[in-house]
Motif scaffolding. Sequence first.
Motif, PDB file in Angstrom:
ATOM      1  N   HIS A   1      26.920  29.286  36.798  1.00 12.16           N
ATOM      2  CA  HIS A   1      27.547  29.720  38.051  1.00 12.16           C
ATOM      3  C   HIS A   1      28.894  30.343  37.716  1.00 12.16           C
ATOM      4  O   HIS A   1      29.508  30.011  36.696  1.00 12.16           O
ATOM      5  N   GLY A   2      29.353  31.249  38.560  1.00 12.07           N
ATOM      6  CA  GLY A   2      30.655  31.859  38.345  1.00 12.07           C
ATOM      7  C   GLY A   2      31.240  32.377  39.642  1.00 12.07           C
ATOM      8  O   GLY A   2      30.515  32.887  40.499  1.00 12.07           O
ATOM      9  N   ILE A   3      32.545  32.216  39.815  1.00 11.85           N
ATOM     10  CA  ILE A   3      33.250  32.766  40.967  1.00 11.85           C
ATOM     11  C   ILE A   3      34.497  33.486  40.463  1.00 11.85           C
ATOM     12  O   ILE A   3      34.590  33.803  39.277  1.00 11.85           O
ATOM     13  N   VAL A   4      35.450  33.741  41.334  1.00 15.65           N
ATOM     14  CA  VAL A   4      36.595  34.576  40.990  1.00 15.65           C
ATOM     15  C   VAL A   4      37.335  34.075  39.755  1.00 15.65           C
ATOM     16  O   VAL A   4      37.660  34.844  38.854  1.00 15.65           O
ATOM     17  N   ASP A   5      37.604  32.774  39.699  1.00  6.74           N
ATOM     18  CA  ASP A   5      38.460  32.264  38.629  1.00  6.74           C
ATOM     19  C   ASP A   5      37.817  31.162  37.799  1.00  6.74           C
ATOM     20  O   ASP A   5      38.505  30.469  37.053  1.00  6.74           O
ATOM     21  N   SER A   6      36.509  30.983  37.910  1.00  6.92           N
ATOM     22  CA  SER A   6      35.862  29.881  37.196  1.00  6.92           C
ATOM     23  C   SER A   6      34.446  30.261  36.791  1.00  6.92           C
ATOM     24  O   SER A   6      33.778  31.046  37.481  1.00  6.92           O
ATOM     25  N   VAL A   7      33.998  29.677  35.690  1.00  8.54           N
ATOM     26  CA  VAL A   7      32.597  29.780  35.292  1.00  8.54           C
ATOM     27  C   VAL A   7      32.118  28.399  34.867  1.00  8.54           C
ATOM     28  O   VAL A   7      32.890  27.593  34.341  1.00  8.54           O
ATOM     29  N   TRP A   8      30.842  28.135  35.136  1.00 12.68           N
ATOM     30  CA  TRP A   8      30.214  26.883  34.728  1.00 12.68           C
ATOM     31  C   TRP A   8      29.164  27.224  33.675  1.00 12.68           C
ATOM     32  O   TRP A   8      28.285  28.068  33.908  1.00 12.68           O
ATOM     33  N   LEU A   9      29.251  26.565  32.539  1.00 12.24           N
ATOM     34  CA  LEU A   9      28.408  26.896  31.396  1.00 12.24           C
ATOM     35  C   LEU A   9      27.618  25.678  30.941  1.00 12.24           C
ATOM     36  O   LEU A   9      28.098  24.549  31.017  1.00 12.24           O
ATOM     37  N   ARG A  10      26.396  25.947  30.453  1.00 14.93           N
ATOM     38  CA  ARG A  10      25.567  24.888  29.875  1.00 14.93           C
ATOM     39  C   ARG A  10      25.293  25.249  28.416  1.00 14.93           C
ATOM     40  O   ARG A  10      24.724  26.312  28.137  1.00 14.93           O
ATOM     41  N   PRO A  11      25.692  24.403  27.466  1.00 11.58           N
ATOM     42  CA  PRO A  11      25.482  24.738  26.053  1.00 11.58           C
ATOM     43  C   PRO A  11      24.014  24.630  25.652  1.00 11.58           C
ATOM     44  O   PRO A  11      23.303  23.721  26.082  1.00 11.58           O
ATOM     45  N   LYS A  12      23.573  25.566  24.838  1.00 11.49           N
ATOM     46  CA  LYS A  12      22.242  25.486  24.249  1.00 11.49           C
ATOM     47  C   LYS A  12      22.318  24.629  22.986  1.00 11.49           C
ATOM     48  O   LYS A  12      23.415  24.322  22.503  1.00 11.49           O
ATOM     49  N   PRO A  13      21.188  24.228  22.423  1.00 14.84           N
ATOM     50  CA  PRO A  13      21.222  23.340  21.245  1.00 14.84           C
ATOM     51  C   PRO A  13      22.048  23.887  20.089  1.00 14.84           C
ATOM     52  O   PRO A  13      22.676  23.117  19.354  1.00 14.84           O
ATOM     53  N   ASP A  14      22.065  25.206  19.908  1.00 12.91           N
ATOM     54  CA  ASP A  14      22.794  25.795  18.784  1.00 12.91           C
ATOM     55  C   ASP A  14      24.113  26.434  19.219  1.00 12.91           C
ATOM     56  O   ASP A  14      24.625  27.340  18.551  1.00 12.91           O
ATOM     57  N   ALA A  15      24.687  25.958  20.318  1.00 13.02           N
ATOM     58  CA  ALA A  15      25.922  26.546  20.842  1.00 13.02           C
ATOM     59  C   ALA A  15      27.107  26.256  19.927  1.00 13.02           C
ATOM     60  O   ALA A  15      27.181  25.209  19.274  1.00 13.02           O
TER      61      ALA A  15
ATOM     62  N   ASP B   1      34.813  43.005  36.251  1.00 18.13           N
ATOM     63  CA  ASP B   1      34.783  43.382  34.836  1.00 18.13           C
ATOM     64  C   ASP B   1      35.129  42.190  33.949  1.00 18.13           C
ATOM     65  O   ASP B   1      34.457  41.927  32.941  1.00 18.13           O
ATOM     66  N   ILE B   2      36.170  41.441  34.323  1.00 18.02           N
ATOM     67  CA  ILE B   2      36.576  40.274  33.533  1.00 18.02           C
ATOM     68  C   ILE B   2      35.488  39.211  33.551  1.00 18.02           C
ATOM     69  O   ILE B   2      35.180  38.589  32.523  1.00 18.02           O
ATOM     70  N   LEU B   3      34.871  38.999  34.722  1.00 23.49           N
ATOM     71  CA  LEU B   3      33.829  37.983  34.827  1.00 23.49           C
ATOM     72  C   LEU B   3      32.615  38.357  33.983  1.00 23.49           C
ATOM     73  O   LEU B   3      32.043  37.514  33.280  1.00 23.49           O
ATOM     74  N   VAL B   4      32.219  39.637  34.028  1.00 24.63           N
ATOM     75  CA  VAL B   4      31.067  40.080  33.236  1.00 24.63           C
ATOM     76  C   VAL B   4      31.354  39.933  31.744  1.00 24.63           C
ATOM     77  O   VAL B   4      30.505  39.458  30.974  1.00 24.63           O
ATOM     78  N   ARG B   5      32.547  40.320  31.319  1.00 24.62           N
ATOM     79  CA  ARG B   5      32.900  40.179  29.902  1.00 24.62           C
ATOM     80  C   ARG B   5      32.920  38.714  29.487  1.00 24.62           C
ATOM     81  O   ARG B   5      32.470  38.349  28.390  1.00 24.62           O
ATOM     82  N   THR B   6      33.429  37.863  30.363  1.00 27.04           N
ATOM     83  CA  THR B   6      33.445  36.426  30.071  1.00 27.04           C
ATOM     84  C   THR B   6      32.029  35.891  29.904  1.00 27.04           C
ATOM     85  O   THR B   6      31.741  35.115  28.976  1.00 27.04           O
ATOM     86  N   MET B   7      31.131  36.298  30.794  1.00 24.80           N
ATOM     87  CA  MET B   7      29.743  35.852  30.708  1.00 24.80           C
ATOM     88  C   MET B   7      29.086  36.329  29.416  1.00 24.80           C
ATOM     89  O   MET B   7      28.368  35.577  28.750  1.00 24.80           O
ATOM     90  N   GLU B   8      29.338  37.574  29.054  1.00 24.24           N
ATOM     91  CA  GLU B   8      28.733  38.125  27.836  1.00 24.24           C
ATOM     92  C   GLU B   8      29.221  37.378  26.594  1.00 24.24           C
ATOM     93  O   GLU B   8      28.435  37.083  25.685  1.00 24.24           O
ATOM     94  N   ILE B   9      30.521  37.070  26.562  1.00 25.41           N
ATOM     95  CA  ILE B   9      31.064  36.336  25.416  1.00 25.41           C
ATOM     96  C   ILE B   9      30.475  34.931  25.363  1.00 25.41           C
ATOM     97  O   ILE B   9      30.095  34.434  24.296  1.00 25.41           O
TER      98      ILE B   9
ATOM     99  N   GLY C   1      41.244  35.705  24.098  1.00 35.41           N
ATOM    100  CA  GLY C   1      41.708  36.837  23.314  1.00 35.41           C
ATOM    101  C   GLY C   1      41.151  38.154  23.806  1.00 35.41           C
ATOM    102  O   GLY C   1      41.813  39.196  23.712  1.00 35.41           O
ATOM    103  N   SER C   2      39.935  38.130  24.342  1.00 35.00           N
ATOM    104  CA  SER C   2      39.293  39.361  24.794  1.00 35.00           C
ATOM    105  C   SER C   2      39.845  39.856  26.123  1.00 35.00           C
ATOM    106  O   SER C   2      40.108  41.047  26.286  1.00 35.00           O
ATOM    107  N   ILE C   3      40.036  38.956  27.081  1.00 32.72           N
ATOM    108  CA  ILE C   3      40.457  39.391  28.414  1.00 32.72           C
ATOM    109  C   ILE C   3      41.967  39.333  28.594  1.00 32.72           C
ATOM    110  O   ILE C   3      42.499  39.839  29.587  1.00 32.72           O
TER     111      ILE C   3
END
Length: 361
Positions: free
Chosen positions: A81-95, A63-71, A107-109
Amino acid sequence: MRSIETVPYEGEYVYCFEVADNLHGLVTIDGVFVGQSFGYTGYKNARFGRIECHEAINAYARDILVRTMEIAESHQYEVVHGIVDSVWLRPKPDADAIEKMREHIAGSIGLPIELEGRYKWIAFLPCKTTGVGALNRYYGLLENDEFKLRGIELRKHDTPEFINICQEAMLGELSYASNAAEFRERIPRAVDILRWTAKRVLDRAIPVHQFILTKSVSRTLPEYVVLTATAAALKQMEKRGFSVEPGEMIRYILLDARARESERKVRVAEFLQGDEEPDAWEYIRLLCRSGQTLLAPFGFTELKLLDLCRDLSDVSTPDSEAAIHVREDYKSHGHSRARGGVGYKRPWNAEDPPEPEADEA
């Protein structure tokens, strides 16, 4: 914690723990405080808890991982990529700014979120059995030229030293890339380093001690049905009056992987004379397997690398280690020097062999 019970202790040391904030955790039956017990709750021999507890922890984690991805996606970041305690993100041009997104997630989780670093590039490796991306096998180079390594030979205790050195040198070559495009351009040179190492194996140019394998003994000698390399090593130990129990380590080199006699198959490290000739092609196979670990996402399988090592007539082996120079203090003496986390800086210097000097006219 409602109370503290004093129990007899006969060990040599006494450990004192303290916490700065409110205490959250579990206390095992042994009286050892556990602050994070996720893996242990699903362990078949766990002394406390139930499988339902393990499932509940996983449910919260998902649940926490899904909410993190959505945010993250709402702030225009692509989840790589994402695992138990980490996520890897790539910014888009307008990030949005990374700090704005981090504060939103925290603040959310209700958990603190830290930015570990920014990668120049990162390679997520496939599972060896299914080919699907594995959760815990990857390597990447951060912007400060520090590596993060997970699930590769440099992180394993049983890898022969010469394979560690080769994989370090391959990573060293790849570390000169500052982005994904440059990374791909460096791959042929990394393959050349592997082939150069294979040439040295065939030319018997590597010291015998660099071929030592370290294995964990999983059973007693009578329980081995097939004469594996480990069983052959145990036979040698028994013949000389030594006993190795399950759970202990044994070190040996492979002399002939196909041999059916223990003395011809392996030689225990403690009994090496220095004139042994390791099974060259068996070690080249292990070398190519380590190359596959790094380069599998780019089409280089163990078999393909083996084929590239069949004909090494185009590979020259200089008298010195000029072609691949790894600083002596970083060489792996029996085990990997890679810490595998942030802080593992590039120790390599991959160089071309020196050109012969032209004769004066």
